[in-house]
Design a protein around this motif. Structure first.
Motif, PDB file in Angstrom:
ATOM      1  N   ASP A  23       9.026  -8.550  -0.406  1.00 44.84           N
ATOM      2  CA  ASP A  23       9.978  -7.563   0.453  1.00 44.84           C
ATOM      3  C   ASP A  23       9.947  -6.263   0.363  1.00 44.84           C
ATOM      4  N   GLN A  24      10.258  -5.998  -1.450  1.00 39.03           N
ATOM      5  CA  GLN A  24      10.569  -4.703  -1.321  1.00 39.03           C
ATOM      6  C   GLN A  24       9.287  -3.769  -1.932  1.00 39.03           C
ATOM      7  N   LEU A  25       8.372  -4.041  -1.923  1.00 38.18           N
ATOM      8  CA  LEU A  25       6.999  -4.102  -2.081  1.00 38.18           C
ATOM      9  C   LEU A  25       6.567  -3.274  -1.111  1.00 38.18           C
ATOM     10  N   TRP A  26       6.605  -4.488   0.514  1.00 41.33           N
ATOM     11  CA  TRP A  26       6.293  -4.005   1.745  1.00 41.33           C
ATOM     12  C   TRP A  26       7.412  -3.013   2.365  1.00 41.33           C
ATOM     13  N   ASP A  27       8.279  -3.183   1.921  1.00 45.40           N
ATOM     14  CA  ASP A  27       8.911  -1.889   2.438  1.00 45.40           C
ATOM     15  C   ASP A  27       8.698  -0.545   1.826  1.00 45.40           C
ATOM     16  N   THR A  28       8.838  -0.719   1.115  1.00 43.66           N
ATOM     17  CA  THR A  28       7.964   0.858  -0.183  1.00 43.66           C
ATOM     18  C   THR A  28       6.782   1.031   0.917  1.00 43.66           C
ATOM     19  N   TYR A  29       5.713   0.130   1.067  1.00 44.30           N
ATOM     20  CA  TYR A  29       4.635   0.249   0.126  1.00 44.30           C
ATOM     21  C   TYR A  29       3.806   0.108   1.526  1.00 44.30           C
ATOM     22  N   GLY A  30       4.308  -0.136   2.780  1.00 49.34           N
ATOM     23  CA  GLY A  30       3.064  -1.057   4.068  1.00 49.34           C
ATOM     24  C   GLY A  30       2.518  -0.659   5.058  1.00 49.34           C
ATOM     25  N   ASP A  31       3.794   0.507   4.991  1.00 47.63           N
ATOM     26  CA  ASP A  31       2.167   1.513   5.823  1.00 47.63           C
ATOM     27  C   ASP A  31       1.310   2.028   5.075  1.00 47.63           C
ATOM     28  N   GLN A  32       1.532   2.499   3.686  1.00 45.25           N
ATOM     29  CA  GLN A  32      -0.269   2.703   3.488  1.00 45.25           C
ATOM     30  C   GLN A  32      -0.611   0.968   2.916  1.00 45.25           C
ATOM     31  N   ILE A  33      -0.561  -0.180   2.693  1.00 42.87           N
ATOM     32  CA  ILE A  33      -0.858  -1.316   2.752  1.00 42.87           C
ATOM     33  C   ILE A  33      -1.990  -1.044   4.142  1.00 42.87           C
ATOM     34  N   ILE A  34      -1.280  -0.867   5.016  1.00 44.95           N
ATOM     35  CA  ILE A  34      -1.811  -1.460   6.531  1.00 44.95           C
ATOM     36  C   ILE A  34      -2.959  -0.345   6.616  1.00 44.95           C
ATOM     37  N   SER A  35      -2.770   0.994   6.178  1.00 44.70           N
ATOM     38  CA  SER A  35      -3.731   2.102   6.512  1.00 44.70           C
ATOM     39  C   SER A  35      -5.461   1.669   5.816  1.00 44.70           C
TER      40      SER A  35
END
Length: 67
Positions: free
Chosen positions: A29-41
């Protein structure tokens, strides 16, 4: 490059296993909050680069369709 090996215990008590699962959930959850937009890209770029067939992209789409 040399391979590194990480050793983990493969047996935990049910309480220890639950603690690990809760930790991993919080970490995800913390990684998704921090890097979610970058992961999606990153995933979108990888998907586009794999899905594009250059020959397919050059086809003409002005054919007359008879119904």
């Amino acid at each position: 490059m040399s391979m590194k090996v990480t050793r983990l215990y493969t047996y935990w008590s049910p309480a220890e296993a639950q603690t690990i699962i809760e930790f991993l959930d919080r970490l995800r959850d913390q990684l998704w909050d921090t890097y979610g937009d970058q992961i999606i890209s990153l995933l979108q770029e990888a998907s586009v680069s794999q899905d594009v067939d250059e020959l397919q992209a050059k086809l003409e789409f002005d054919d007359d369709i008879e119904f």
